[in-house]
Write an enzyme that holds these catalytic residues in place. Structure first.
Site, PDB file in Angstrom:
ATOM      1  N   ARG A 192     -18.811  45.692  58.071  1.00  0.00           N
ATOM      2  CA  ARG A 192     -19.055  45.644  56.619  1.00  0.00           C
ATOM      3  C   ARG A 192     -19.816  46.877  56.141  1.00  0.00           C
ATOM      4  O   ARG A 192     -19.763  47.252  54.978  1.00  0.00           O
ATOM      5  CB  ARG A 192     -19.866  44.391  56.252  1.00  0.00           C
ATOM      6  CG  ARG A 192     -19.157  43.069  56.506  1.00  0.00           C
ATOM      7  CD  ARG A 192     -19.910  41.936  55.838  1.00  0.00           C
ATOM      8  NE  ARG A 192     -19.501  40.620  56.307  1.00  0.00           N
ATOM      9  CZ  ARG A 192     -18.456  39.942  55.840  1.00  0.00           C
ATOM     10  NH1 ARG A 192     -17.698  40.464  54.911  1.00  0.00           N
ATOM     11  NH2 ARG A 192     -18.175  38.745  56.307  1.00  0.00           N
TER      12      ARG A 192
ATOM     13  N   LYS B  14      -3.043  44.746  48.398  1.00  0.00           N
ATOM     14  CA  LYS B  14      -2.056  45.168  49.389  1.00  0.00           C
ATOM     15  C   LYS B  14      -0.678  45.188  48.751  1.00  0.00           C
ATOM     16  O   LYS B  14      -0.363  44.348  47.909  1.00  0.00           O
ATOM     17  CB  LYS B  14      -2.096  44.235  50.597  1.00  0.00           C
ATOM     18  CG  LYS B  14      -3.429  44.345  51.325  1.00  0.00           C
ATOM     19  CD  LYS B  14      -3.417  43.631  52.642  1.00  0.00           C
ATOM     20  CE  LYS B  14      -4.821  43.570  53.198  1.00  0.00           C
ATOM     21  NZ  LYS B  14      -4.900  42.763  54.428  1.00  0.00           N
TER      22      LYS B  14
ATOM     23  N   GLU C 158     -13.125  40.602  43.061  1.00  0.00           N
ATOM     24  CA  GLU C 158     -12.566  40.326  44.395  1.00  0.00           C
ATOM     25  C   GLU C 158     -12.457  41.635  45.180  1.00  0.00           C
ATOM     26  O   GLU C 158     -12.167  42.692  44.610  1.00  0.00           O
ATOM     27  CB  GLU C 158     -11.197  39.650  44.213  1.00  0.00           C
ATOM     28  CG  GLU C 158     -10.385  39.425  45.461  1.00  0.00           C
ATOM     29  CD  GLU C 158     -10.997  38.449  46.450  1.00  0.00           C
ATOM     30  OE1 GLU C 158     -12.174  38.639  46.810  1.00  0.00           O
ATOM     31  OE2 GLU C 158     -10.291  37.532  46.909  1.00  0.00           O
ATOM     32  N   ASP C 159     -12.700  41.568  46.465  1.00  0.00           N
ATOM     33  CA  ASP C 159     -12.632  42.778  47.275  1.00  0.00           C
ATOM     34  C   ASP C 159     -11.190  43.198  47.542  1.00  0.00           C
ATOM     35  O   ASP C 159     -10.794  44.302  47.227  1.00  0.00           O
ATOM     36  CB  ASP C 159     -13.400  42.601  48.601  1.00  0.00           C
ATOM     37  CG  ASP C 159     -13.094  41.283  49.287  1.00  0.00           C
ATOM     38  OD1 ASP C 159     -12.102  40.614  48.902  1.00  0.00           O
ATOM     39  OD2 ASP C 159     -13.833  40.906  50.204  1.00  0.00           O
TER      40      ASP C 159
ATOM     41  N   ASP D 285      -4.659  39.942  49.154  1.00  0.00           N
ATOM     42  CA  ASP D 285      -3.606  40.060  50.173  1.00  0.00           C
ATOM     43  C   ASP D 285      -2.453  39.143  49.770  1.00  0.00           C
ATOM     44  O   ASP D 285      -1.575  39.550  49.022  1.00  0.00           O
ATOM     45  CB  ASP D 285      -4.195  39.700  51.535  1.00  0.00           C
ATOM     46  CG  ASP D 285      -3.179  39.785  52.657  1.00  0.00           C
ATOM     47  OD1 ASP D 285      -2.044  40.229  52.411  1.00  0.00           O
ATOM     48  OD2 ASP D 285      -3.503  39.407  53.796  1.00  0.00           O
TER      49      ASP D 285
ATOM     50  N   PHE E  33      -4.392  45.261  57.935  1.00  0.00           N
ATOM     51  CA  PHE E  33      -5.736  44.695  57.894  1.00  0.00           C
ATOM     52  C   PHE E  33      -6.755  45.826  57.827  1.00  0.00           C
ATOM     53  O   PHE E  33      -6.708  46.769  58.621  1.00  0.00           O
ATOM     54  CB  PHE E  33      -5.993  43.828  59.132  1.00  0.00           C
ATOM     55  CG  PHE E  33      -7.234  42.997  58.987  1.00  0.00           C
ATOM     56  CD1 PHE E  33      -7.206  41.804  58.273  1.00  0.00           C
ATOM     57  CD2 PHE E  33      -8.441  43.421  59.531  1.00  0.00           C
ATOM     58  CE1 PHE E  33      -8.359  41.051  58.103  1.00  0.00           C
ATOM     59  CE2 PHE E  33      -9.594  42.674  59.360  1.00  0.00           C
ATOM     60  CZ  PHE E  33      -9.558  41.493  58.653  1.00  0.00           C
TER      61      PHE E  33
HETATM   62  P1  IMP Z   1      -5.615  36.303  50.267  1.00  0.00           P
HETATM   63  O1  IMP Z   1      -6.019  34.905  49.889  1.00  0.00           O
HETATM   64  O2  IMP Z   1      -4.530  36.314  51.304  1.00  0.00           O
HETATM   65  O3  IMP Z   1      -5.231  37.134  49.053  1.00  0.00           O
HETATM   66  O4  IMP Z   1      -6.831  36.987  50.994  1.00  0.00           O
HETATM   67  C1  IMP Z   1      -7.963  37.291  50.279  1.00  0.00           C
HETATM   68  C2  IMP Z   1      -9.240  37.211  51.076  1.00  0.00           C
HETATM   69  O5  IMP Z   1      -9.044  37.345  52.478  1.00  0.00           O
HETATM   70  C3  IMP Z   1     -10.122  38.354  50.654  1.00  0.00           C
HETATM   71  O6  IMP Z   1     -11.032  37.894  49.687  1.00  0.00           O
HETATM   72  C4  IMP Z   1     -10.802  38.790  51.923  1.00  0.00           C
HETATM   73  O7  IMP Z   1     -12.021  38.110  52.055  1.00  0.00           O
HETATM   74  C5  IMP Z   1      -9.873  38.362  53.003  1.00  0.00           C
HETATM   75  N1  IMP Z   1      -9.027  39.490  53.426  1.00  0.00           N
HETATM   76  C6  IMP Z   1      -7.725  39.700  53.098  1.00  0.00           C
HETATM   77  N2  IMP Z   1      -7.252  40.821  53.646  1.00  0.00           N
HETATM   78  C7  IMP Z   1      -8.287  41.355  54.328  1.00  0.00           C
HETATM   79  C8  IMP Z   1      -8.427  42.559  55.112  1.00  0.00           C
HETATM   80  O8  IMP Z   1      -7.501  43.363  55.291  1.00  0.00           O
HETATM   81  N3  IMP Z   1      -9.653  42.768  55.660  1.00  0.00           N
HETATM   82  C9  IMP Z   1     -10.704  41.914  55.509  1.00  0.00           C
HETATM   83  N4  IMP Z   1     -10.613  40.784  54.778  1.00  0.00           N
HETATM   84  C10 IMP Z   1      -9.410  40.507  54.198  1.00  0.00           C
HETATM   85 MG    MG Z   2     -12.999  38.138  49.676  1.00  0.00          MG
END
Ligand code: IMP
Ligand code: MG
Length: 184
Positions: free
Chosen positions: A170, A135, A103-104, A107, A157
């Site tokens: 990207r 994060k 996973e990148d 959040d 972000f």
């Molecule tokens: P989560 O489900 O809230 O943990 O968000 C995860 C997904 O949202 C990641 O796999 C990203 O694709 C996208 N994402 C979350 N935060 C960021 C950010 O700061 N920049 C760009 N994409 C984000």
């Molecule tokens: Mg992602």
């Protein structure tokens, strides 16, 4: 070698430099190679954000492995929608396989929790998570086990190194905060 080149103007403060990313990805590759020695894991990357990370990570792996892709969507521009949608699923079975989810950025943890639950139902031999970024919002990520973590960032972000804002940025070789007013 630093790749923070002047031809890549940053849309905000650089939080992780290209040189730091190189070190982080090399370390993760070594840890994974050591832990999976003698096995043949399948790395599942979440498109599109995770693709740059995956491409660099596998060049630090010294073990045999496969790569697969899934595409999920949970984000609208800069906000998590809270609803995870599978846009494109795996086309191979993971039953009995050692699965490493790549996973990148984590959040809220919503995406990870959903995918991990879904993949567990397919009976992998093992399932671990490798995330480049997390994060610093621990209250929002309770119960998400990240076996391999690259780096923690503040709750802001970010774009670059595969991460986008409305599909842009990207290509940046570093990870930067997206300053208000910088959006293109
Ligand atoms: P989560 O489900 O809230 O943990 O968000 C995860 C997904 O949202 C990641 O796999 C990203 O694709 C996208 N994402 C979350 N935060 C960021 C950010 O700061 N920049 C760009 N994409 C984000
Ligand atoms: Mg992602």
């Amino acid at each position: 070698m630093s790749r923070n080149r002047p031809d890549h103007p940053s849309p905000g403060e650089i939080l992780v430099t290209a040189a730091e990313i190189d070190d982080i990805v090399a370390r993760l590759g070594q840890e994974i190679s050591r832990d999976y020695a003698g096995r043949h894991p399948v790395l599942i990357s979440l498109l599109k954000g995770g693709v740059v990370f995956l491409a660099d990570l596998i060049r630090h792996l010294t073990i045999p492995h496969h790569i697969e892709f899934m595409r999920v969507s949970s984000y609208d521009s800069t906000q998590s929608s809270g609803v995870v949608r599978i846009v494109s699923d795996l086309d191979t079975s993971i039953e009995g396989r050692d699965v490493l989810l790549i996973e990148d950025v984590v959040d809220t943890g919503t995406t990870l929790a959903y995918i991990v639950d879904m993949l567990r139902l397919r009976n992998p031999g093992s399932l671990e998570v490798c995330a480049l970024l997390r994060k610093r919002v621990t209250s929002r990520q309770a119960g998400i086990p990240i076996r391999y973590l690259g780096h923690e960032i503040s709750d802001t972000f970010v774009v670059g190194y595969g991460l986008d804002h409305d599909e842009n940025y990207r290509n940046l070789p570093f990870i930067a905060a997206l300053a208000p007013g910088a959006i293109r």
